[in-house]
Motif scaffolding. Sequence first.
Motif, mmCIF file in Angstrom:
data_model
loop_
_atom_site.group_PDB
_atom_site.id
_atom_site.type_symbol
_atom_site.label_atom_id
_atom_site.label_comp_id
_atom_site.label_asym_id
_atom_site.label_seq_id
_atom_site.Cartn_x
_atom_site.Cartn_y
_atom_site.Cartn_z
ATOM 1 N N ALA A 282 0.826 -1.210 0.000
ATOM 2 C CA ALA A 282 0.000 0.000 0.000
ATOM 3 C C ALA A 282 0.863 1.264 0.000
ATOM 4 C CB ALA A 282 -0.914 -0.008 1.221
ATOM 5 N N LYS A 283 0.225 2.388 -0.236
ATOM 6 C CA LYS A 283 0.917 3.671 -0.183
ATOM 7 C C LYS A 283 1.098 4.146 1.253
ATOM 8 C CE LYS A 283 -0.652 5.251 -4.727
ATOM 9 N NZ LYS A 283 -1.391 6.302 -5.481
ATOM 10 N N ILE A 303 11.080 -1.911 7.678
ATOM 11 C CA ILE A 303 9.840 -1.296 8.180
ATOM 12 C C ILE A 303 8.764 -1.328 7.091
ATOM 13 C CG2 ILE A 303 8.803 0.846 9.024
ATOM 14 C CD1 ILE A 303 11.593 1.518 10.222
ATOM 15 N N SER A 304 9.170 -1.070 5.860
ATOM 16 C CA SER A 304 8.202 -1.099 4.758
ATOM 17 C C SER A 304 7.640 -2.498 4.566
ATOM 18 C CB SER A 304 8.860 -0.605 3.463
ATOM 19 O OG SER A 304 9.705 -1.598 2.891
ATOM 20 N N ARG A 310 4.821 0.657 0.472
ATOM 21 C CA ARG A 310 5.864 0.804 -0.539
ATOM 22 C C ARG A 310 7.008 1.626 0.004
ATOM 23 N NH1 ARG A 310 5.415 -1.523 -5.721
ATOM 24 N NH2 ARG A 310 7.535 -0.741 -5.664
ATOM 25 N N LEU A 311 8.214 1.172 -0.253
ATOM 26 C CA LEU A 311 9.398 1.845 0.289
ATOM 27 C C LEU A 311 9.489 3.288 -0.193
ATOM 28 C CD1 LEU A 311 11.996 1.793 1.908
ATOM 29 C CD2 LEU A 311 13.156 0.810 -0.094
ATOM 30 N N LYS A 312 9.220 3.525 -1.464
ATOM 31 C CA LYS A 312 9.340 4.882 -1.979
ATOM 32 C C LYS A 312 8.346 5.824 -1.306
ATOM 33 C CE LYS A 312 6.333 4.236 -6.048
ATOM 34 N NZ LYS A 312 6.276 4.306 -7.525
ATOM 35 N N MET A 331 11.066 8.344 15.314
ATOM 36 C CA MET A 331 9.662 8.146 15.053
ATOM 37 C C MET A 331 9.425 8.221 13.550
ATOM 38 S SD MET A 331 6.932 7.673 16.961
ATOM 39 C CE MET A 331 7.234 8.527 18.490
ATOM 40 N N ILE A 332 8.933 7.140 12.981
ATOM 41 C CA ILE A 332 8.699 7.057 11.533
ATOM 42 C C ILE A 332 7.217 7.194 11.250
ATOM 43 C CG2 ILE A 332 8.803 5.515 9.524
ATOM 44 C CD1 ILE A 332 11.481 6.637 10.331
ATOM 45 N N ARG A 333 6.912 8.057 10.308
ATOM 46 C CA ARG A 333 5.509 8.217 9.886
ATOM 47 C C ARG A 333 5.153 7.077 8.945
ATOM 48 N NH1 ARG A 333 3.228 14.104 9.091
ATOM 49 N NH2 ARG A 333 1.710 12.737 8.099
ATOM 50 N N LEU A 334 3.987 6.522 9.130
ATOM 51 C CA LEU A 334 3.514 5.410 8.311
ATOM 52 C C LEU A 334 2.415 5.834 7.343
ATOM 53 C CD1 LEU A 334 3.339 2.683 11.115
ATOM 54 C CD2 LEU A 334 5.160 3.025 9.426
ATOM 55 N N ARG A 335 1.892 7.047 7.507
ATOM 56 C CA ARG A 335 0.831 7.529 6.618
ATOM 57 C C ARG A 335 0.826 9.054 6.610
ATOM 58 N NH1 ARG A 335 -3.925 5.749 6.720
ATOM 59 N NH2 ARG A 335 -5.027 7.704 6.594
#
Length: 335
Positions: A282-283, A303-304, A310-312, A331-335
Amino acid sequence: MFKIYRQRKYIYYFSYFHLKLLFCAILAAIGTTVAPAQHLSATFLSYIDQYKEVAVKEAQEYGVPASITLAQGLLESGAGRSYLARVGHNHFGIKCHSSWKGEKIAVGDESGTTCYRQYKNAEESFLDHARFLQQPRYKHLYDLKITDYKGWARGLQNCGYAENQAYARSLILLIERYRLYQYDIDQPVLAHRQKLKPDPSIGHDLEDEEKARKDLLKKVEFLHPLHRKWNLHYIIAIKGDTYETIALEFNLKPEKLRDFNDIDDESLAPAIGEKVWVEPKAKETPEHFDYYTVHKDETMWEISQEFGVRLKNLLKINNLKRGQEPNTGDMIRLR
């Protein structure tokens, strides 16, 4: 900070696929999670039990390893469930030509049909399989030890038995998963070695899948159980997996499967226990799964894969470039 709860609920299911003559069945569901246990298919075990003596006899008479015969029979007949095997007792896709005087079975559709030999019983099919392998191009295989199933599998592929580069690996996986190599050693004497005259009229054309596929629809059991997470399907890689073999199992092109998993290097193979997505990621993650705290040595690709994004896209929403990796605790944003 948002705390992510990783749900690990897996759903097994079976699906219908267009079945091709060369690879009309794949192994039964095995394994779960990171350290998959081997669960063998009762259907495959039944086929092995039914034809093991025929394969051993063929090995003793004509020198074709019983493990190879059984693995090819399993793979090409779907453990005896393909249309050709059920109706024509034809377990190896042997075609009929003008010199064939026996019964025939036509497979195809309105665009054209292919003629295959119809046998009185499966044993006749196994005999023709041995006769087919007496062709000069396979001659050097008989110099191998009867226990060298890997050499035979690779030799068959290299000699042109199958063009698909995953064919040999598929045979080896079958032999090792179902311990078919045990039928190559210490078997009771069922026959004595004899010469088998080659039959140049025997055809084993593996390029007719498209004509036959409408007649070869069947329910198949997966080598890998399908799991579902983030509304997407994935499998867990096991020993011996490559993107080619997984793509073969799920009727995908290897390059497409690599794209699903953001793999650029064709030489890479999935690690044991690794997620492999069998549809596009997913995006972004579903709603309410917004952030993730990076663990030690965790990469953006990992993480992707974990979250099916998707990694990009993951890099873009975190203002990172390919090759840039986060630090532990970021902290990584997922969306």
